[in-house]
Design an enzyme around this catalytic site. Structure first.
Site, PDB file in Angstrom:
ATOM      1  N   GLY A  10      11.299  12.081 -36.329  1.00  0.00           N
ATOM      2  CA  GLY A  10      10.927  12.682 -35.047  1.00  0.00           C
ATOM      3  C   GLY A  10      11.883  12.276 -33.949  1.00  0.00           C
ATOM      4  O   GLY A  10      12.140  13.027 -33.007  1.00  0.00           O
ATOM      5  N   ALA A  11      12.461  11.070 -34.084  1.00  0.00           N
ATOM      6  CA  ALA A  11      13.378  10.588 -33.046  1.00  0.00           C
ATOM      7  C   ALA A  11      14.669  11.410 -33.030  1.00  0.00           C
ATOM      8  O   ALA A  11      15.304  11.560 -31.990  1.00  0.00           O
ATOM      9  CB  ALA A  11      13.673   9.104 -33.250  1.00  0.00           C
ATOM     10  N   GLY A  33       0.805  -1.223   0.000  1.00  0.00           N
ATOM     11  CA  GLY A  33       0.000   0.000   0.000  1.00  0.00           C
ATOM     12  C   GLY A  33       0.830   1.260   0.000  1.00  0.00           C
ATOM     13  O   GLY A  33       1.660   1.501  -0.881  1.00  0.00           O
ATOM     14  N   GLY A  34       0.586   2.086   1.043  1.00  0.00           N
ATOM     15  CA  GLY A  34       1.275   3.370   1.140  1.00  0.00           C
ATOM     16  C   GLY A  34       2.785   3.235   1.156  1.00  0.00           C
ATOM     17  O   GLY A  34       3.502   4.136   0.701  1.00  0.00           O
TER      18      GLY A  34
HETATM   19  C1  HXC Z   1      -0.941  -3.533  11.341  1.00  0.00           C
HETATM   20  C2  HXC Z   1       0.475  -5.097  10.468  1.00  0.00           C
HETATM   21  C3  HXC Z   1       0.289  -4.587   9.153  1.00  0.00           C
HETATM   22  C4  HXC Z   1      -0.592  -3.495   9.011  1.00  0.00           C
HETATM   23  C5  HXC Z   1       1.653  -6.236   9.043  1.00  0.00           C
HETATM   24  N1  HXC Z   1       1.312  -6.123  10.335  1.00  0.00           N
HETATM   25  N2  HXC Z   1       1.017  -5.317   8.301  1.00  0.00           N
HETATM   26  N3  HXC Z   1      -0.136  -4.574  11.537  1.00  0.00           N
HETATM   27  N4  HXC Z   1      -1.180  -2.988  10.108  1.00  0.00           N
HETATM   28  N5  HXC Z   1      -0.807  -2.930   7.801  1.00  0.00           N
HETATM   29  C6  HXC Z   1       1.798  -6.924  11.462  1.00  0.00           C
HETATM   30  C7  HXC Z   1       1.239  -8.343  11.444  1.00  0.00           C
HETATM   31  O1  HXC Z   1      -0.035  -8.368  12.049  1.00  0.00           O
HETATM   32  C8  HXC Z   1       2.281  -9.077  12.265  1.00  0.00           C
HETATM   33  O2  HXC Z   1       2.070  -8.785  13.619  1.00  0.00           O
HETATM   34  C9  HXC Z   1       3.568  -8.396  11.863  1.00  0.00           C
HETATM   35  O3  HXC Z   1       3.180  -7.113  11.340  1.00  0.00           O
HETATM   36  C10 HXC Z   1       4.329  -9.128  10.790  1.00  0.00           C
HETATM   37  O4  HXC Z   1       3.445  -9.400   9.714  1.00  0.00           O
HETATM   38  P1  HXC Z   1       3.304 -10.836   9.039  1.00  0.00           P
HETATM   39  O5  HXC Z   1       2.067 -10.831   8.236  1.00  0.00           O
HETATM   40  O6  HXC Z   1       3.499 -11.881  10.080  1.00  0.00           O
HETATM   41  O7  HXC Z   1       4.594 -10.837   8.104  1.00  0.00           O
HETATM   42  P2  HXC Z   1       4.755 -11.440   6.658  1.00  0.00           P
HETATM   43  O8  HXC Z   1       4.213 -12.818   6.597  1.00  0.00           O
HETATM   44  O9  HXC Z   1       6.196 -11.234   6.315  1.00  0.00           O
HETATM   45  O10 HXC Z   1       3.847 -10.544   5.688  1.00  0.00           O
HETATM   46  C11 HXC Z   1       4.134  -9.184   5.517  1.00  0.00           C
HETATM   47  C12 HXC Z   1       2.987  -8.526   4.725  1.00  0.00           C
HETATM   48  C13 HXC Z   1       1.629  -8.807   5.440  1.00  0.00           C
HETATM   49  C14 HXC Z   1       2.997  -9.076   3.300  1.00  0.00           C
HETATM   50  C15 HXC Z   1       3.297  -7.022   4.649  1.00  0.00           C
HETATM   51  O11 HXC Z   1       1.790  -8.522   6.828  1.00  0.00           O
HETATM   52  C16 HXC Z   1       0.481  -8.025   4.904  1.00  0.00           C
HETATM   53  O12 HXC Z   1      -0.065  -8.356   3.835  1.00  0.00           O
HETATM   54  N6  HXC Z   1       0.092  -6.972   5.626  1.00  0.00           N
HETATM   55  C17 HXC Z   1      -1.039  -6.147   5.274  1.00  0.00           C
HETATM   56  C18 HXC Z   1      -0.736  -5.315   4.097  1.00  0.00           C
HETATM   57  C19 HXC Z   1      -1.828  -4.313   3.790  1.00  0.00           C
HETATM   58  O13 HXC Z   1      -2.842  -4.673   3.231  1.00  0.00           O
HETATM   59  N7  HXC Z   1      -1.654  -3.085   4.305  1.00  0.00           N
HETATM   60  C20 HXC Z   1      -2.585  -2.027   4.208  1.00  0.00           C
HETATM   61  C21 HXC Z   1      -2.325  -1.309   2.934  1.00  0.00           C
HETATM   62  S1  HXC Z   1      -3.428   0.006   2.663  1.00  0.00           S
HETATM   63  P3  HXC Z   1       2.441  -9.807  14.807  1.00  0.00           P
HETATM   64  O14 HXC Z   1       1.944  -9.147  16.029  1.00  0.00           O
HETATM   65  O15 HXC Z   1       1.749 -11.085  14.462  1.00  0.00           O
HETATM   66  O16 HXC Z   1       3.931  -9.934  14.762  1.00  0.00           O
HETATM   67  C22 HXC Z   1      -2.477   1.330   2.717  1.00  0.00           C
HETATM   68  C23 HXC Z   1      -3.218   2.593   2.404  1.00  0.00           C
HETATM   69  C24 HXC Z   1      -2.267   3.753   2.220  1.00  0.00           C
HETATM   70  O17 HXC Z   1      -1.349   1.284   2.966  1.00  0.00           O
HETATM   71  C25 HXC Z   1      -2.675   4.635   1.136  1.00  0.00           C
HETATM   72  C26 HXC Z   1      -2.249   4.119  -0.190  1.00  0.00           C
HETATM   73  C27 HXC Z   1      -2.480   5.063  -1.311  1.00  0.00           C
END
Ligand code: HXC
Length: 517
Positions: free
Chosen positions: A407-408, A172-173
Site C-alpha cells: 500500500g505504501a 488560547g486564540g
Molecule cells: C488581558 C492580558 C492577557 C489577557 C496577558 N495580559 N494576557 N491582559 N487579557 N489575555 C496582560 C497582563 O495582565 C500584563 O499586564 C501583561 O499582559 C503582561 O503579562 P504577564 O502575565 O506579566 O506576562 P508573562 O509573565 O510573560 O506571561 C504571559 C502569559 C500570561 C503566559 C501570556 O500573561 C497569561 O497566561 N495570560 C493569560 C493567558 C490566557 O489564559 N488567555 C486567554 C485565553 S482564552 P500588565 O498591565 O501587568 O503589564 C482565548 C480564547 C480564544 O484566547 C478562543 C480560543 C479557541
C-alpha cells in the site's frame, strides 16, 4: 497656503504616542533582552520604506479591571501592507508591551482589515503572534474577535499563503489562529504556545507541568508537529519567512516564483550513482539525494524535527519550484506511520493549492507494523496520503529509488494514483510486499521443516526479488515509464517539469472531497 503647523504638530504628537507602543521603556527592555519589538519585526521583513500602516490611530474600547485610564496604542497590534523582495505582503504584528498583545474588538477589526485586503488583492498574509490571547476584560467581544479572525483564516486558506510566526508567549486564540494557517515558525528562545496553561492543567487534572513542557518550540516541532520551523531568534524567524515566501505564489491563481531560462542544460550527476547502497537493507540519507537534485543544492525543509521518516520541503529543479516528498531510510527504515502520513499529506495539499509540482522520491518498505499504529488509526491516517496524492492536480513526478512495497507503493504516488511520470532506478524493488514477508507467507510450511531455515529463506527472498520485484517487470507492464541511472535523475525531472508547466486537469465539480481526518 501650506497646511497650518498646528495640524502637523497634532499629527506628529498622535503618531509619536501610537508608535511608542506600551512605552519607550518597555520597548527598550525588550531590545536589551535581545528581542525585537512588534515594529522591529516588520522592519526586518519588509524592503526599506515600503510598509504602509493601516490603523495606526485605532483605539481600544476596553473598560474596567484597571483599563479605564489606559490608552492602548494601536490596540496592541500593528497592521498594514509592505513589500518583501518586491512582492506585496499583508501583515499584523502583535505588541506584547500593550496589554500583553491581548486581542480585543478593535485589535481584531484591524487584523480582519488586512486579511480582507490580502484576499481582495491576492497577497500572502504574515502574522507575528505575541499575545496572551483573548483580552479578558473585553469578554465575549474578544471571543467574537477571534471568531472573525478564524473565519477569515479559513476563507483565505488555499487562496493566499498564510504564515504565522509565534514570536512570544501565545495563549488560547493566539495559538488557534496560527493553527489554521499554512506554516508556523516559532522562536526557540522566547516563544511558547498553548491552549490551557500550567495553572489550568493543575486545577483541572492535578498534573504538574511547565510552560516549556507543554508549549516550547522544541516540543511543538518534534512531538506535537504543530510547528513547521524552529527559529533561533526573531531575526532568524524573519529570514525563514522570506525564504518560504520565495517559493510560494502570491495567491492560488498564479504560478509560484519559478526562475528559469529558456535554455535547459543539465549535466549528469555521477555522485548520485555512488550515493545509494546496493543492499536494500543499508540505509542512506535521502536529504543528500534531494540536495544533489535541487538547484544550487538549496532545500528548504519543512517540519524537519517531526516524523523524520518522511522528508518534505521546497526546492527548485531547472528553475521550477517543486515540493519534495521523500521517504527517509535512516529513520524507521523510511516506513510510513501515522505522523509521517499526516505530515506528508498536509504538505502535498499545500503544494497542490499553490500550484507547486510534486517530486516524490520513494524508498518505502511499507506502512509501519505495530499494535499502537493499528489502534491509533494508521488506516485513517495512511489514507490521507492516498487521498491527497490522488486529489492533487499539479504535476506529479515519482522516482522509485529502492523499495516500493504494498500500500505504501501506492501511497507514495504510483502511476495508478495519478503520477504523470514514474521513473525507477535499477535498484528499485516494486512488489505487493517485501521479499522476507512474502517468503514467510508463501513458504512458512517449508521453512518450518527446513534444516537450514535462514539459508533457505535468503535464497527464496533473492529469487522472489528477481522474479516479482524487478523494476523491468513493472516497466514491462507500464507501471513505470522508464528505468534510469541515478545520475540522470535531475535532467529527466527538469525536462518533465518543463513539459508539464501547462498541465491542466479537470475534475467533477463538488464542494470539496471528504479527506479522512
Ligand atoms: C488581558 C492580558 C492577557 C489577557 C496577558 N495580559 N494576557 N491582559 N487579557 N489575555 C496582560 C497582563 O495582565 C500584563 O499586564 C501583561 O499582559 C503582561 O503579562 P504577564 O502575565 O506579566 O506576562 P508573562 O509573565 O510573560 O506571561 C504571559 C502569559 C500570561 C503566559 C501570556 O500573561 C497569561 O497566561 N495570560 C493569560 C493567558 C490566557 O489564559 N488567555 C486567554 C485565553 S482564552 P500588565 O498591565 O501587568 O503589564 C482565548 C480564547 C480564544 O484566547 C478562543 C480560543 C479557541
Amino acid at each position: 497656503m501650506p497646511i497650518s503647523k498646528k495640524f502637523l504638530d497634532t499629527l506628529a504628537e498622535k503618531r509619536d504616542t501610537a508608535l511608542s507602543g506600551g512605552g519607550v521603556q518597555k520597548l527598550q527592555k525588550r531590545r536589551e533582552r535581545g528581542l525585537m519589538t512588534a515594529r522591529d519585526r516588520l522592519d526586518a521583513l519588509f524592503d526599506r520604506g515600503t510598509f504602509q500602516e493601516i490603523g495606526l490611530h485605532a483605539r481600544h474600547e476596553t473598560r474596567g479591571f484597571g483599563m479605564d485610564d489606559k490608552d492602548l496604542a494601536g490596540d496592541g497590534v500593528v497592521t498594514g501592507i509592505g513589500f518583501t523582495d518586491g512582492r506585496p505582503v499583508a501583515t499584523f504584528s502583535q505588541d506584547f508591551t500593550v496589554a500583553g498583545g491581548s486581542l480585543g474588538r478593535v485589535h481584531a477589526v484591524k487584523i480582519c482589515e488586512v486579511m480582507d485586503y490580502a484576499e481582495k488583492a491576492g497577497m500572502p498574509l504574515v502574522g507575528f503572534n505575541d499575545s496572551g490571547g483573548a483580552r479578558i476584560q473585553e469578554g465575549v467581544e474578544s471571543l467574537s474577535g477571534y471568531g472573525q479572525v478564524f473565519n477569515r483564516n479559513v476563507r483565505l486558506s488555499g487562496v493566499v499563503p498564510q504564515i504565522a510566526v509565534i514570536a512570544g508567549r501565545c495563549a488560547g486564540g493566539a495559538s488557534y489562529s496560527p493553527a489554521l494557517m499554512d506554516f508556523i515558525i516559532m522562536t526557540r528562545t522566547e516563544a511558547v504556545m498553548f491552549i490551557c496553561g500550567p495553572e489550568v492543567i493543575r486545577a483541572v487534572t492535578g498534573e504538574e507541568t511547565s510552560l516549556q513542557e507543554i508549549g516550547s518550540a522544541e516540543m511543538q516541532a518534534s512531538i506535537s508537529g504543530n510547528v513547521h520551523f524552529v527559529a533561533e531568534n526573531d531575526a532568524h524567524a524573519v529570514e525563514i519567512v522570506r525564504d518560504l515566501l520565495s517559493y510560494l505564489p502570491s495567491n492560488n491563481m498564479v504560478d509560484p516564483p519559478h526562475q528559469f531560462e529558456n535554455e535547459l542544460t543539465i549535466a549528469p550527476q555521477q555522485e548520485l550513482d555512488a550515493l545509494v547502497p546496493e543492499s536494500a537493507r543499508e540505509p542512506f540519507d535521502v536529504k543528500q539525494v534531494i540536495e544533489t537534485i535541487a538547484d544550487d543544492h538549496r532545500f528548504l525543509e519543512v517540519q524537519r524535527d517531526f516524523a523524520q521518516n518522511i522528508v518534505v520541503g521546497f526546492g527548485r529543479i531547472g528553475g521550477i519550484v517543486v515540493g519534495f516528498v521523500a521517504n527517509q531510510p535512516m529513520v524507521k527504515a523510511g516506513s510510513l506511520d501515522i505522523d509521517a502520513s499526516d505530515k506528508g499529506a498536509r504538505f502535498i495539499r499545500v503544494c497542490n493549492v499553490f500550484n507547486i509540482p510534486l517530486v516524490t522520491l520513494v524508498d518505502v518498505p511499507g506502512f509501519l507494523p505495530g499494535i499502537l499504529e493499528e489502534q491509533r488509526g494508521i488506516i485513517r491516517h495512511g489514507a490521507k496520503m492516498l487521498f491527497s496524492y490522488a486529489a492533487a492536480t499539479v504535476p506529479k513526478l515519482t522516482v522509485i529509488m529502492r523499495k516500493a512495497y504494498g500500500g505504501a507503493y501506492l501511497a507514495m504516488c504510483s502511476r495508478d494514483m495519478g503520477a504523470d511520470l514514474v521513473l525507477a532506478w535499477p535498484t528499485a524493488e516494486i512488489a505487493v510486499m517485501g521479499a522476507e514477508g512474502a517468503v514467510s507467507v508463501l513458504y512458512h510450511q517449508d521453512l518450518k521443516k527446513a534444516e537450514n531455515r535462514a539459508e533457505l529463506a535468503t535464497r527464496l527472498a533473492t529469487e522472489y526479488r528477481e522474479q516479482f520485484a524487478s523494476p523491468y517487470l513493472s516497466a514491462g507492464k507500464m507501471f513505470i515509464h522508464d528505468v534510469i541511472e541515478p545520475a540522470e535523475t535531475r535532467a529527466r525531472l527538469a525536462l518533465a517539469l518543463r513539459s508539464l508547466l501547462a498541465k491542466r486537469e479537470l475534475r467533477p465539480s463538488k464542494k470539496h472531497g471528504n479527506i479522512p481526518l
